[in-house]
Design an enzyme around this catalytic site. Structure first.
Site, PDB file in Angstrom:
ATOM      1  N   GLU A  91     -21.210 -33.572 -52.930  1.00 39.99           N
ATOM      2  CA  GLU A  91     -22.527 -33.672 -52.297  1.00 39.99           C
ATOM      3  C   GLU A  91     -23.647 -33.813 -53.323  1.00 39.99           C
ATOM      4  O   GLU A  91     -24.596 -34.583 -53.121  1.00 39.99           O
ATOM      5  CB  GLU A  91     -22.773 -32.444 -51.408  1.00 39.99           C
ATOM      6  CG  GLU A  91     -22.020 -32.461 -50.081  1.00 39.99           C
ATOM      7  CD  GLU A  91     -20.561 -32.056 -50.223  1.00 39.99           C
ATOM      8  OE1 GLU A  91     -19.798 -32.209 -49.257  1.00 39.99           O
ATOM      9  OE2 GLU A  91     -20.184 -31.579 -51.314  1.00 39.99           O
ATOM     10  N   HIS A 137     -19.609 -21.985 -42.436  1.00 42.04           N
ATOM     11  CA  HIS A 137     -19.809 -23.293 -41.795  1.00 42.04           C
ATOM     12  C   HIS A 137     -20.639 -23.198 -40.518  1.00 42.04           C
ATOM     13  O   HIS A 137     -20.575 -24.091 -39.676  1.00 42.04           O
ATOM     14  CB  HIS A 137     -18.451 -23.932 -41.466  1.00 42.04           C
ATOM     15  CG  HIS A 137     -17.626 -24.245 -42.665  1.00 42.04           C
ATOM     16  ND1 HIS A 137     -16.257 -24.286 -42.641  1.00 42.04           N
ATOM     17  CD2 HIS A 137     -17.978 -24.525 -43.943  1.00 42.04           C
ATOM     18  CE1 HIS A 137     -15.787 -24.574 -43.845  1.00 42.04           C
ATOM     19  NE2 HIS A 137     -16.828 -24.729 -44.654  1.00 42.04           N
TER      20      HIS A 137
END
Length: 365
Positions: free
Chosen positions: A94, A163
């Site tokens: 990322e 998450h």
């Protein structure tokens, strides 16, 4: 206060208002059954497709956006149509592809960076905040950064603490960013188009559990030129007794709560924030000055949350109109549990909103 007097004077009109809202609801359902339907997933996909077709500077980059057509199939069909130069699969890095995207935006391209979940944006947060958000200011306006960071945000189901976080308040605190959180297909399509066209960096917070939901959509929304204004909330349901603010998935919960409250004679006004930053303070305050009560709803943590900012702006601008303490509904102040029964307790439910609105209206039992 004057609000209490107004509420008592209007009490006799509540029955007529309930009848009027019932007729409107029946008419809306009849319209909805005949109107075109579109899923949030298709709304996002069509917005990306049309903006890529209209502007060759727009491209998509992220993990599995090409060959796999997106982890949630948001980029379905785009690789075949636009090729690997504009639909770019990346390694699991990322920080790498977010940094490449920011650099591309410096040079006038319009990247759309997909995070498989916004939890993974923490790997790239330095690029989002220090490179994207601050460059226009630090360059005295010489550098624009027209980039969109998008992906699913907030709680899904059974994916645990790492998450399941909501990043609305995190990114909403940063000057230089615009932060959007769509609820319906109209929101998703109109706001994503506006985000891609915007000259500034935009954080676009979707919800995984909404991707497959269908909403009525008009011909106007389907027009390729359609977009929604950034920084403008939408009143999803008008009411006179209490204001409920929400964004993303919680808008649906707020509307369900409003239906339940209506059966008990409480007419709730539901505001879909749409934009977290810049926040539409005018619409919120105007509603509170009418209803004299406020309930804020969000999935994120309560401390320093979006609801806390809304409470502050109402206290600053409309305190004298309040007839009851402000109610905040938020996620539990704990990391998200993995067990399903505990997970449900950690995120707001419809019944939580109903109870809060009743307390605000002094109708709790």
């Amino acid at each position: 206060m004057w609000g209490i007097i107004r509420q008592r004077a209007a009490c006799k009109g509540n029955h007529a208002l309930n009848l009027e809202q019932g007729i409107r609801a029946i008419a809306l359902r009849a319209f909805s059954s005949s109107a075109k339907q579109m899923t949030v997933r298709d709304a996002l996909n069509s917005a990306l497709d049309e903006e890529m077709s209209a502007d060759p500077k727009v491209f998509i980059m992220g993990e599995e956006v090409g060959e796999y057509q997106g982890a949630y199939k948001i980029s379905k069909g785009l690789l075949d149509k636009y090729g690997p130069d504009r639909v770019v699969d990346t390694p699991i890095t990322e920080a790498g592809f977010a940094g490449i995207g920011v650099g591309a935006a410096y040079y006038g391209l319009r990247p759309v960076i997909e995070f498989m979940t916004f939890n993974f944006s923490m790997q790239a947060i330095d690029h989002i905040i220090n490179s994207a958000a601050k460059s226009n200011y630090m360059s005295a306006g010489q550098i624009s950064v027209p980039i969109v960071f998008r992906g699913p945000n907030g709680a899904a189901a059974g994916v645990g603490a790492q998450h399941s976080q909501c990043y609305a308040a995190w990114y909403g605190a940063i000057p230089g960013l615009k932060v959007l959180a769509p609820y319906s297909s109209e929101d998703a399509r109109g706001l994503l188009k506006a985000a891609i066209r915007d000259p500034d960096p935009v954080v676009f917070l979707e919800n995984e559990l909404l991707y497959g939901e269908s909403f009525p959509i008009s011909d106007e929304v389907l027009d390729s030129s359609f977009s929604l204004p950034i920084g403008k909330a939408k009143i999803e349901r008008e009411g006179k007794d209490v204001t409920i603010t929400a964004f993303s998935k919680m808008v649906g919960y707020a509307l369900q709560a409003a239906d339940i409250l209506a059966k008990e004679g409480i007419n709730a006004e539901v505001i879909n924030l749409r934009t977290i930053r810049p926040l539409d303070r005018s619409t919120i305050n105007s509603s509170v000055r009418k209803t004299n009560r406020l309930v804020t709803v969000e999935e994120g943590f309560p401390q320093h949350g979006v609801g806390a900012e809304i409470c502050a702006t109402v206290v600053e601008d409309s305190f004298e109109y309040l007839d009851a303490p402000v109610e905040r509904i938020a996620g539990a102040d704990v990391p998200m549990p993995y067990a399903a029964n505990l997970e449900r307790m950690a995120v707001p439910q419809v019944e939580d909103i109903v109870r809060a609105a009743k307390r605000a209206c002094y109708r709790s039992r």
